[in-house]
Design an enzyme around this catalytic site. Structure first.
Site, PDB file in Angstrom:
ATOM      1  CB  SER A 195      -0.886   0.039   1.249  1.00 20.31           C
ATOM      2  OG  SER A 195      -1.435   1.350   1.366  1.00 20.31           O
ATOM      3  CG  HIS A 197      -3.929  -1.875  -1.275  1.00 24.40           C
ATOM      4  ND1 HIS A 197      -5.035  -2.648  -1.574  1.00 24.40           N
ATOM      5  CD2 HIS A 197      -4.285  -1.107  -0.217  1.00 24.40           C
ATOM      6  CE1 HIS A 197      -6.013  -2.358  -0.723  1.00 24.40           C
ATOM      7  NE2 HIS A 197      -5.585  -1.422   0.113  1.00 24.40           N
ATOM      8  CG  ASP A 235      -5.086   1.976   1.321  1.00 26.19           C
ATOM      9  OD1 ASP A 235      -6.069   1.226   1.289  1.00 26.19           O
ATOM     10  OD2 ASP A 235      -3.956   1.605   1.694  1.00 26.19           O
ATOM     11  CG  MET A 275      -8.154   6.761   3.230  1.00 28.73           C
ATOM     12  SD  MET A 275      -7.037   6.825   4.631  1.00 28.73           S
ATOM     13  CE  MET A 275      -6.469   5.132   4.667  1.00 28.73           C
ATOM     14  CG  HIS A 325      -9.324  -0.315   0.272  1.00 33.72           C
ATOM     15  ND1 HIS A 325      -8.619  -0.456   1.453  1.00 33.72           N
ATOM     16  CD2 HIS A 325     -10.640  -0.383   0.617  1.00 33.72           C
ATOM     17  CE1 HIS A 325      -9.472  -0.590   2.455  1.00 33.72           C
ATOM     18  NE2 HIS A 325     -10.702  -0.551   1.979  1.00 33.72           N
ATOM     19  CG  MET A 348     -11.172   2.801   2.884  1.00 35.46           C
ATOM     20  SD  MET A 348      -9.565   2.821   3.732  1.00 35.46           S
ATOM     21  CE  MET A 348      -8.489   2.955   2.320  1.00 35.46           C
ATOM     22  CG  MET A 403     -11.441  -3.340   5.992  1.00 34.70           C
ATOM     23  SD  MET A 403     -10.016  -2.842   4.998  1.00 34.70           S
ATOM     24  CE  MET A 403      -8.997  -1.978   6.196  1.00 34.70           C
ATOM     25  N   GLY A 433      -8.539   3.694   7.792  1.00 35.63           N
ATOM     26  CA  GLY A 433      -8.279   5.117   7.977  1.00 35.63           C
ATOM     27  C   GLY A 433      -6.804   5.445   8.131  1.00 35.63           C
ATOM     28  CG  ASP A 450      -5.914  -3.058   3.649  1.00 39.26           C
ATOM     29  OD1 ASP A 450      -4.853  -2.717   4.190  1.00 39.26           O
ATOM     30  OD2 ASP A 450      -6.582  -2.301   2.910  1.00 39.26           O
ATOM     31  N   GLY A 459      -2.265  -4.064   9.358  1.00 33.71           N
ATOM     32  CA  GLY A 459      -1.445  -4.738  10.356  1.00 33.71           C
ATOM     33  C   GLY A 459      -0.781  -6.007   9.850  1.00 33.71           C
TER      34      GLY A 459
HETATM   35  C1  DX5 Z   1      -6.064   1.124   6.194  1.00 35.37           C
HETATM   36  C2  DX5 Z   1      -5.625   0.932   4.748  1.00 35.37           C
HETATM   37  C3  DX5 Z   1      -4.477   0.007   4.628  1.00 35.37           C
HETATM   38  C4  DX5 Z   1      -3.221   0.517   5.230  1.00 35.37           C
HETATM   39  C5  DX5 Z   1      -2.434  -0.654   5.701  1.00 35.37           C
HETATM   40  O1  DX5 Z   1      -7.098   2.013   6.222  1.00 35.37           O
HETATM   41  O2  DX5 Z   1      -6.688   0.380   4.013  1.00 35.37           O
HETATM   42  O3  DX5 Z   1      -4.243  -0.389   3.285  1.00 35.37           O
HETATM   43  O4  DX5 Z   1      -2.458   1.274   4.350  1.00 35.37           O
HETATM   44  O5  DX5 Z   1      -1.349  -0.184   6.389  1.00 35.37           O
HETATM   45  P1  DX5 Z   1      -0.461  -1.080   7.341  1.00 35.37           P
HETATM   46  O6  DX5 Z   1       0.038  -2.220   6.492  1.00 35.37           O
HETATM   47  O7  DX5 Z   1       0.605  -0.148   7.758  1.00 35.37           O
HETATM   48  O8  DX5 Z   1      -1.341  -1.563   8.442  1.00 35.37           O
HETATM   49 ZN    ZN Z   2      -6.424  -0.637   1.868  1.00 33.36          ZN
END
Ligand code: DX5
Ligand code: ZN
Length: 225
Positions: free
Chosen positions: A10, A35, A37, A39, A68, A70, A139, A144, A175, A177
């Site tokens: 990501s 990936h 993200d 937001m 992705h 959000m 998730m 976020g 996705d 952690g």
């Molecule tokens: C969270 C995102 C993830 C995030 C993952 O809202 O959707 O894609 O970037 O980040 P890490 O891998 O650092 O948890």
């Molecule tokens: Zn994501």
């Protein structure tokens, strides 16, 4: 069907001042997908980037762009993300009342359609959509922010999603952690696409990215047994 293990860095955790280079480095280091993200500061409490940035990154690689969203609403923006060069578009089940319509719209744009479910959302939310889906994103943090801790209770949800999809050719993505020490259990539960932001980009060099991606892949394969 045993779908291939895919590592999807990501770029949320990459250096925004040199994103084109970061994308090329991640792919050179062995990333399968990139990936993206998105937001909106409304569906999630953070703002990232939009379709114009994706369009600017598109010439840097042929790798699959895994988008992705959000954002809420998502439907008015699907075409812009498709035109920007996304290959797969994932919307959140919680982002609007007409999820089936969103999925149909993504497919009509010629893109692979995915649905994401937040940690508190049961897998039953997507039960009646299964025949229209290419990907389910479970998730493993509340969306976020990057750098949050993997929620272990999601392993059971991944297992249930895996059972629910049966023989359908649907990929299961996780996705949040995902790191060297957390990737094996979701792999064992049935996930095959692994998003990792901070675990990869904290390395800061293409060699470090490669080392992390290789070890993530090995640990996911180890989890599968
Ligand atoms: C969270 C995102 C993830 C995030 C993952 O809202 O959707 O894609 O970037 O980040 P890490 O891998 O650092 O948890
Ligand atoms: Zn994501």
């Amino acid at each position: 069907m045993t779908p291939p293990i895919r590592i999807a860095p990501s770029i949320l955790a990459a250096d925004y001042a040199k994103l084109g280079q970061e994308v090329r480095d991640a792919v050179e280091a062995g990333a399968d997908w990139i990936h993206l993200d998105i937001m909106d500061g409304h569906f999630v409490p953070n703002i990232s980037f939009g379709p114009d940035l994706i369009k600017a990154l598109r010439p840097h690689t042929k790798a699959f762009f895994d988008c992705h969203l959000m954002i809420a609403p998502a439907d008015p923006y699907l075409e812009a993300f498709a035109r920007a060069g996304c290959d797969g578009i994932t919307v959140h089940a919680e982002a609007g009342p007409h999820l089936d319509r969103s999925i149909q719209a993504i497919r009509a744009l010629g893109k692979r359609a995915g649905v994401a479910i937040n940690p508190a959302t049961p897998e039953s939310a997507i039960e009646y959509l299964l025949d229209k889906l290419d990907l389910i994103l479970v998730m493993t943090v509340n969306p976020g922010f990057g750098g949050q801790a993997f929620i272990a209770a999601m392993e059971e949800k991944i297992r249930r999603v895996k059972a629910m999809i049966g023989e359908r050719p649907i990929e299961i993505e996780v996705d949040g952690g995902i790191a060297l020490d957390t990737i094996a259990t979701p792999a064992a539960a049935g996930a095959n696409v692994f998003v990792a932001g901070s675990a990869i980009f904290s390395g800061g060099s293409v060699d470090a990215y490669r080392k992390t991606i290789d070890t993530l892949r090995a640990n996911a394969e180890g989890g599968r047994g």
